[in-house]
Design a protein around this motif. Structure first.
Motif, PDB file in Angstrom:
ATOM      1  N   LEU A  71      -5.388  10.192  -5.321  1.00  0.00           N
ATOM      2  CA  LEU A  71      -4.743  10.007  -4.022  1.00  0.00           C
ATOM      3  C   LEU A  71      -4.663  11.381  -3.343  1.00  0.00           C
ATOM      4  CD1 LEU A  71      -3.476   7.323  -3.034  1.00  0.00           C
ATOM      5  CD2 LEU A  71      -1.268   8.234  -3.710  1.00  0.00           C
ATOM      6  N   TRP A  72      -5.258  11.509  -2.154  1.00  0.00           N
ATOM      7  CA  TRP A  72      -5.187  12.785  -1.438  1.00  0.00           C
ATOM      8  C   TRP A  72      -3.895  12.840  -0.631  1.00  0.00           C
ATOM      9  CZ3 TRP A  72      -7.918  16.920  -2.466  1.00  0.00           C
ATOM     10  CH2 TRP A  72      -9.186  16.791  -3.037  1.00  0.00           C
ATOM     11  N   VAL A  73      -3.009  13.765  -1.006  1.00  0.00           N
ATOM     12  CA  VAL A  73      -1.758  13.931  -0.272  1.00  0.00           C
ATOM     13  C   VAL A  73      -1.610  15.401   0.100  1.00  0.00           C
ATOM     14  CG1 VAL A  73       0.721  13.533  -0.298  1.00  0.00           C
ATOM     15  CG2 VAL A  73      -0.758  12.129  -1.716  1.00  0.00           C
ATOM     16  N   LYS A 161      -2.769  -1.306  -1.224  1.00  0.00           N
ATOM     17  CA  LYS A 161      -1.444  -0.885  -0.746  1.00  0.00           C
ATOM     18  C   LYS A 161      -1.392   0.631  -0.553  1.00  0.00           C
ATOM     19  CE  LYS A 161       1.735  -4.508  -2.077  1.00  0.00           C
ATOM     20  NZ  LYS A 161       3.059  -4.792  -2.625  1.00  0.00           N
ATOM     21  N   LEU A 162      -2.022   1.380  -1.468  1.00  0.00           N
ATOM     22  CA  LEU A 162      -1.989   2.837  -1.382  1.00  0.00           C
ATOM     23  C   LEU A 162      -2.809   3.349  -0.207  1.00  0.00           C
ATOM     24  CD1 LEU A 162      -2.190   3.811  -5.164  1.00  0.00           C
ATOM     25  CD2 LEU A 162      -0.292   4.264  -3.625  1.00  0.00           C
ATOM     26  N   ALA A 166      -2.222   6.899   1.934  1.00  0.00           N
ATOM     27  CA  ALA A 166      -3.067   8.086   1.828  1.00  0.00           C
ATOM     28  C   ALA A 166      -4.510   7.686   1.560  1.00  0.00           C
ATOM     29  CB  ALA A 166      -2.551   8.982   0.700  1.00  0.00           C
ATOM     30  N   THR A 167      -5.400   8.676   1.494  1.00  0.00           N
ATOM     31  CA  THR A 167      -6.801   8.397   1.176  1.00  0.00           C
ATOM     32  C   THR A 167      -6.933   8.203  -0.332  1.00  0.00           C
ATOM     33  OG1 THR A 167      -7.354   9.900   2.965  1.00  0.00           O
ATOM     34  CG2 THR A 167      -9.165   9.224   1.513  1.00  0.00           C
ATOM     35  N   VAL A 380       3.136   7.178  -6.163  1.00  0.00           N
ATOM     36  CA  VAL A 380       3.911   7.607  -5.003  1.00  0.00           C
ATOM     37  C   VAL A 380       5.169   8.343  -5.464  1.00  0.00           C
ATOM     38  CG1 VAL A 380       4.900   6.899  -2.812  1.00  0.00           C
ATOM     39  CG2 VAL A 380       2.974   5.645  -3.753  1.00  0.00           C
ATOM     40  N   GLN A 381       4.980   9.603  -5.815  1.00  0.00           N
ATOM     41  CA  GLN A 381       6.083  10.489  -6.217  1.00  0.00           C
ATOM     42  C   GLN A 381       5.872  11.802  -5.480  1.00  0.00           C
ATOM     43  OE1 GLN A 381       8.565   9.559  -8.140  1.00  0.00           O
ATOM     44  NE2 GLN A 381       7.723   7.615  -8.874  1.00  0.00           N
TER      45      GLN A 381
END
Ligand SMILES: [Zn+2]
Ligand SMILES: [Zn+2]
Length: 425
Positions: A71-73, A161-162, A166-167, A380-381
């Motif tokens: 996940l790119w954040v 959902k993710l 994000a990407t 998602v943290q």
């Protein structure tokens, strides 16, 4: 193998003689139509199952070693493996859910793979496994609890959902799990434990029903004929004393009962517990999302509504069916089966047996939401920006899934047919 040997159906207890089949053909019960056995005379038939299982073993290691997705954040890549995702839940204090995920997606599939390799590798090299009856029994109990195919769907739902947050980059593990799912299904479809039992018989020089029993046993059940049928190996045996209700299988050593002991009482107990917990499972939040803007609690239903309104209507439908419709139909079907059997109703036995089979088959798909929550919590943290935690509803929901599975496993479908037998007297 003795082609005319007598067998008892595990779902309706009808005694019937095996009919000769073509290579690879399947034998079904004459009365209730359930799958009974597969005929394979080719000595290398096990090799195909072994090949599928060995490939699954290698890919299963890959699937657990690599991240399911990234996940790119804010320019950094967040990654997690399946075990990492379960650990994140454990660290959050949601150990019952973490344990459930670990058992159904890592422990049970591993045991399944190892058991099949343990049994078939010696056969491939011309030997014979040590104490195969114990491993076959383990396999029978482990198989219903491995849920890789449900996990696969859960990963896809979580991915969608993710994507709203994000990407998302699909990782190696998601492909590996997909391959493991297909390979395990192929292995299960070709696995033939009856051949191993036949080889055990040949080695021990025992097994089968005495010849005199075969002639007298036309169109009656094993219980009527005074025989025990083994849950583990399917062997029919005569008890030492005519009126005993328990015994030990002479071939595999399993404890024998004419019917599952206290089947209805145990089914009702699991059902009542599941019905009570179904209410908090639906009403309490299963997921709590905290962002800079505040916290939002999601129940199972509001999660479905969110998927629907954000355009993923096909996923919304899948999640709605798996998480709301399946548990409810499963509860209602089991209540109907337990109730009609309690009343000793002789009506529609074929349909009721089919309902039981469907309930056993579809129940596992309710685990879907548990897997989705696990993955979302793990990914998602993002400190103060956004975090997702599992809510108390997820505990109740997980308990409902497990309790209804226990209820279905406790129910003995042969009781449906016992009422038909006594009616026709
Ligand atoms: Zn049957
Ligand atoms: Zn046995």
């Amino acid at each position: 193998m003795n082609k005319a040997s007598l067998i008892a159906c595990h779902e309706c207890d009808l005694l019937q003689s095996e009919t000769p089949l073509v290579e690879g053909g399947t034998g079904r019960c004459q009365r209730c139509g359930v799958f009974l056995y597969r005929y394979q005379s080719v000595p290398t038939a096990h090799d195909r199952t072994l090949a599928f299982t060995l490939a699954a073993a290698i890919l299963f290691v890959v699937a657990n070693r690599f991240p399911i997705f990234g996940l790119w954040v804010n320019g950094t890549l967040v990654e997690a493996t399946l075990f990492g995702a379960a650990s994140a839940l454990y660290a959050d204090g949601m150990w019952p859910i973490a344990g459930l995920v670990f058992v159904t997606t890592i422990l049970m599939p591993s045991l399944n793979i190892l058991a099949v390799i343990y049994l078939l590798l010696p056969l491939h090299t011309g030997g014979f496994p040590h104490r195969p009856e114990i491993i076959l029994r383990v396999l029978r109990h482990v198989a219903p609890w491995g849920m890789i195919e449900v996990l696969m769907l859960g990963m896809l739902v979580a991915l969608v959902k993710l994507q709203h947050i994000a990407t998302v980059v699909p990782g190696v593990a998601i492909w590996a799990f997909g391959a493991v799912m297909v390979l395990l299904a192929a292995a299960a479809a070709t696995f033939n434990p009856r051949d191993i039992w036949a080889r055990i018989d040949a080695l021990q020089g025992e097994g089968g029903v005495p010849h005199a029993l075969q002639a007298s046993a036309a169109a009656v059940t094993a219980a009527r004929a005074g025989l025990f049928v083994c849950h583990d190996c399917g062997l029919l045996s005569k008890p030492l004393f005519a009126d005993t209700h328990a015994g030990v299988c002479p071939r595999c050593g399993a404890v024998l009962h004419r019917r599952k002991p206290n089947s209805l009482a145990r089914t009702w107990a699991f059902l009542f517990a599941a019905m009570i917990l179904y209410i908090p499972a639906i009403l309490l939040p299963v997921m709590v999302t905290s962002t800079l803007l505040g916290t939002q609690s999601d129940t199972i239903l509001s999660g479905v509504v969110y998927l629907w309104t954000s355009g993923s209507w096909s996923l919304a439908t899948i999640v709605f069916i798996a998480s709301v419709v399946v548990p409810m139909l499963k509860l209602l079907s089991l209540v109907f089966l337990a109730w009609s059997t309690q009343l000793r109703s002789p009506l529609i036995p074929h349909k009721r047996t089919r309902i039981y089979r469907v309930v056993e088959f579809v129940g596992r798909w309710s685990m879907l939401d548990i897997y989705v929550i696990t993955i979302l919590v793990a990914f998602v943290q993002f400190g103060s920006i956004a975090t997702i935690d599992a809510g108390p509803g997820s505990l109740a929901f997980g308990a409902v899934v497990v309790l209804t599975m226990f209820a279905a496993l406790s129910f003995d479908p042969r009781l449906i047919w016992d009422a038909v037998e006594s009616e026709s007297e």
